[in-house]
Design a protein around this motif. Sequence first.
Motif, PDB file in Angstrom:
ATOM      1  N   TYR A  48       0.824  -1.184   0.000  1.00 37.65           N
ATOM      2  CA  TYR A  48       0.000   0.000   0.000  1.00 37.65           C
ATOM      3  C   TYR A  48       0.869   1.248   0.000  1.00 37.65           C
ATOM      4  N   SER A  49       0.228   2.357  -0.338  1.00 37.14           N
ATOM      5  CA  SER A  49       0.939   3.634  -0.431  1.00 37.14           C
ATOM      6  C   SER A  49       0.044   4.746   0.098  1.00 37.14           C
ATOM      7  N   TYR A  50       0.633   5.607   0.898  1.00 36.68           N
ATOM      8  CA  TYR A  50      -0.116   6.738   1.435  1.00 36.68           C
ATOM      9  C   TYR A  50       0.216   8.050   0.725  1.00 36.68           C
ATOM     10  N   GLY A  51       0.952   7.966  -0.346  1.00 33.45           N
ATOM     11  CA  GLY A  51       1.258   9.166  -1.109  1.00 33.45           C
ATOM     12  C   GLY A  51       2.427   8.935  -2.041  1.00 33.45           C
ATOM     13  N   VAL A  52       2.710   9.921  -2.862  1.00 35.22           N
ATOM     14  CA  VAL A  52       3.812   9.814  -3.833  1.00 35.22           C
ATOM     15  C   VAL A  52       5.125   9.508  -3.103  1.00 35.22           C
ATOM     16  N   GLN A  53       5.836   8.537  -3.643  1.00 36.50           N
ATOM     17  CA  GLN A  53       7.113   8.077  -3.122  1.00 36.50           C
ATOM     18  C   GLN A  53       6.989   7.274  -1.828  1.00 36.50           C
ATOM     19  N   ASP A  54       5.778   7.038  -1.352  1.00 38.03           N
ATOM     20  CA  ASP A  54       5.571   6.236  -0.149  1.00 38.03           C
ATOM     21  C   ASP A  54       5.070   4.857  -0.529  1.00 38.03           C
ATOM     22  N   THR A  55       5.731   3.795  -0.047  1.00 38.27           N
ATOM     23  CA  THR A  55       5.248   2.436  -0.251  1.00 38.27           C
ATOM     24  C   THR A  55       5.475   1.638   1.028  1.00 38.27           C
ATOM     25  N   ASN A  56       4.571   0.690   1.282  1.00 35.03           N
ATOM     26  CA  ASN A  56       4.641  -0.110   2.494  1.00 35.03           C
ATOM     27  C   ASN A  56       4.257  -1.545   2.196  1.00 35.03           C
ATOM     28  N   LYS A  57       4.830  -2.476   2.941  1.00 35.84           N
ATOM     29  CA  LYS A  57       4.514  -3.887   2.750  1.00 35.84           C
ATOM     30  C   LYS A  57       3.268  -4.263   3.534  1.00 35.84           C
ATOM     31  N   SER A  67       5.601   0.833  -6.885  1.00 36.47           N
ATOM     32  CA  SER A  67       6.234   2.141  -6.918  1.00 36.47           C
ATOM     33  C   SER A  67       5.155   3.192  -7.081  1.00 36.47           C
ATOM     34  N   ARG A  68       5.370   4.363  -6.511  1.00 36.45           N
ATOM     35  CA  ARG A  68       4.351   5.424  -6.572  1.00 36.45           C
ATOM     36  C   ARG A  68       5.046   6.714  -7.019  1.00 36.45           C
ATOM     37  N   SER A  69       4.967   6.980  -8.296  1.00 40.05           N
ATOM     38  CA  SER A  69       5.627   8.165  -8.858  1.00 40.05           C
ATOM     39  C   SER A  69       4.654   9.326  -9.052  1.00 40.05           C
ATOM     40  N   ASN A  70       3.367   9.037  -8.989  1.00 39.37           N
ATOM     41  CA  ASN A  70       2.353  10.095  -9.069  1.00 39.37           C
ATOM     42  C   ASN A  70       1.133   9.667  -8.256  1.00 39.37           C
ATOM     43  N   LEU A  74      -0.503   3.189  -9.218  1.00 40.54           N
ATOM     44  CA  LEU A  74       0.267   2.313  -8.332  1.00 40.54           C
ATOM     45  C   LEU A  74       0.424   0.959  -9.034  1.00 40.54           C
ATOM     46  N   PRO A  75       1.430   0.817  -9.877  1.00 40.86           N
ATOM     47  CA  PRO A  75       1.643  -0.472 -10.552  1.00 40.86           C
ATOM     48  C   PRO A  75       2.203  -1.515  -9.598  1.00 40.86           C
ATOM     49  N   LEU A  76       1.739  -2.747  -9.779  1.00 40.25           N
ATOM     50  CA  LEU A  76       2.199  -3.882  -8.983  1.00 40.25           C
ATOM     51  C   LEU A  76       3.064  -4.773  -9.860  1.00 40.25           C
ATOM     52  N   THR A  77       4.274  -5.060  -9.421  1.00 38.91           N
ATOM     53  CA  THR A  77       5.193  -5.889 -10.195  1.00 38.91           C
ATOM     54  C   THR A  77       5.481  -7.199  -9.480  1.00 38.91           C
ATOM     55  N   LEU A  78       5.347  -8.276 -10.219  1.00 43.30           N
ATOM     56  CA  LEU A  78       5.787  -9.582  -9.759  1.00 43.30           C
ATOM     57  C   LEU A  78       7.161  -9.799 -10.376  1.00 43.30           C
ATOM     58  N   GLU A  79       8.180  -9.833  -9.560  1.00 47.60           N
ATOM     59  CA  GLU A  79       9.551  -9.847 -10.070  1.00 47.60           C
ATOM     60  C   GLU A  79       9.859 -11.132 -10.846  1.00 47.60           C
ATOM     61  N   SER A  80       9.396 -12.243 -10.336  1.00 49.56           N
ATOM     62  CA  SER A  80       9.609 -13.546 -10.970  1.00 49.56           C
ATOM     63  C   SER A  80       8.387 -14.395 -10.633  1.00 49.56           C
TER      64      SER A  80
END
Lengths: 112, 113
Positions: A48-57, A67-70, A74-80
């Motif tokens: 989750y994210s509470y604002g730009v540049q903020d991310t939490n597990k 990542s939260r650039s705006n 809020l795109p979600l990435t599965l690395e593998s």
Amino acid sequence: DAEITQSPRHKITETGRQVTLACHQTWNHNNMFWYRQDLGHGLRLIHYSYGVQDTNKGEVSDGYSVSRSNTEDLPLTLESAASSQTSVYFCASSEMKGSPLHFGNGTRLTVT
Amino acid sequence: GESVGLHLPTLSVQEGDNSIINCAYSNSASDYFIWYKQESGKGPQFIIDIRSNMDKRQGQRVTVLLNKTVKHLSLQIAATQPGDSAVYFCAEKWRNTGNQFYFGTGTSLTVIP
């Protein structure tokens, strides 16, 4: 009307591939969330994210990143991608911390 | 122990009857509860909410009851209609965990015409 949209609606990928699920909201909410929904489980919080540049597990964050650039995205990435990540993913946003969540219509991800 | 859960996974009712969907919670620190409706292929949709300082709240055809003594929440739908067929689940907010919500697994409501 304000809304929250997720794309794609359906995705099939192979084990080990990187996958990104998109979430875009026009509510202008600072708070955004990613959940997964599986049979036998309630919605479980991934990140989750509470604002730009903020991310939490959240409680099931392993193997995922955000990542939260705006404000809107809020795109979600599965690395593998792993088969255990086959699920329906929901993005949500809220006006304030602890206020009701507005959900998108979900992305059904299948990892083969 | 059990966090947010539902007593019945499925419920079938005749059109026009009243429906009652139940939810049990275990955290006495929960201070806010929401009922969501989820139709097939869609995201959860807010129905009604209630704060822990209340016992009952009414909306249009829906009523939520909160019994803090036994940690029980219920959703009553009056004059159930075919469009009410969906999965319903409750969410609780724990006061002491950064305002995060915890969700139940849901009850599938089927309205028989």
